[in-house]
Design an enzyme around this catalytic site. Structure first.
Site, PDB file in Angstrom:
ATOM      1  CB  SER A 143      -0.885   0.081   1.386  1.00  0.00           C
ATOM      2  OG  SER A 143      -1.497   1.205   1.369  1.00  0.00           O
ATOM      3  CE1 TYR A 154      -3.717  -2.179   5.039  1.00  0.00           C
ATOM      4  CE2 TYR A 154      -3.165   0.274   4.211  1.00  0.00           C
ATOM      5  CZ  TYR A 154      -3.579  -1.109   3.969  1.00  0.00           C
ATOM      6  OH  TYR A 154      -3.703  -1.340   2.632  1.00  0.00           O
ATOM      7  CE  LYS A 158      -1.552  -4.087   2.903  1.00  0.00           C
ATOM      8  NZ  LYS A 158      -1.764  -5.257   2.369  1.00  0.00           N
TER       9      LYS A 158
END
Length: 250
Positions: A143, A154, A158
């Site tokens: 991402s 998050y 990633k």
């Protein structure tokens, strides 16, 4: 699915980017095994893609939670003795949580790490012995949040995929297997944001690009198509940003 066709395994393949990847590869003649947690969604996607590419049996399904080692074995069982030409780790997503306490934060961190990192590592390791040698391909979907932040746990999860991909590329290079990361920017028409996306949020993300539009699942699928192809045999250990210029290469 026939034993003579190339085989690709795509996690998170029921909707959005994963379904677009599965459709693209099936259209190129691959047999595709899509993996996700919702059996009914997988079945509907497999039927649709099979009809679109004119090969009703082109896409098989495995319903499994890839953070659970026992369920990951279901995927290896479905592959059987066939060589795997490509493993595309697309499963993941943002997991919310209570960040008001340390205990809540720890749960939040682990949930995001499990969803985005553990799933990819377990699936890849389960299928690593079956990867075609030479010529196998491993792709991890990361991402833009890993490169510019903004996603908290998050983003961290990633970003962890990048380091693991570099390590895996080093381990598998001598076998003629490549390992790369595709890092999407803002992609509309997915379930990622759920009901959290607002018109203002959409407009801001489009304005952040240099091309003046949101990404589409097909944009990511085309990047994966290249990385799993013979044309990308000299590309490994790389992070390919597909973000409309929202983050420049580095």
């Amino acid at each position: 699915m026939g034993d003579s066709a190339r085989l690709a395994v795509v996690s998170g393949g029921g909707t959005g980017i994963g379904a677009a990847i599965a459709s693209t590869l099936a259209g190129d003649g691959y047999d595709v095994l899509i993996v996700g947690r919702r059996a009914e969604v997988l079945a509907a996607t497999a039927e649709r893609i099979g009809a679109e590419c004119g090969r009703p049996g082109a896409v098989g399904t495995v319903a499994a939670d890839l953070a659970d080692p026992e369920q990951v074995s279901l995927v290896a069982g479905a592959v059987g003795d066939r060589p795997v030409d490509a493993v595309v780790n697309n499963a993941g997503g943002y997991r919310g949580g209570d960040l008001g306490t340390l205990a809540g934060m720890a749960t939040h961190l682990r949930a995001n790490f499990d969803a985005n990192v553990v799933t990819a590592i377990l699936l890849t390791e389960a299928l690593r012995p079956a990867l075609r040698r030479p010529g196998g391909r491993v792709v991890l979907v990361s991402s833009i949040a890993a490169q510019r932040g903004g996603g908290g746990a998050y983003s961290a999860a990633k970003a962890a995929l990048h380091g693991w991909a570099y390590d895996l590329a080093g381990r598998l290079g001598a076998d003629g297997i490549t390992v790369n990361v595709v890092s999407p920017g803002y992609v509309a028409e997915t379930e990622f944001f759920g009901d959290r996306m607002t018109p203002e949020g959409h407009a801001k993300r489009v304005a952040d690009t240099l091309v003046g539009r949101a990404g589409e699942p097909a944009d990511i699928a085309e990047a994966v198509r290249y990385l799993v192809s013979p044309a990308a045999g000299y590309v490994t250990g790389q992070v390919l940003g597909v973000n409309g210029g929202s983050v420049l290469g580095r």
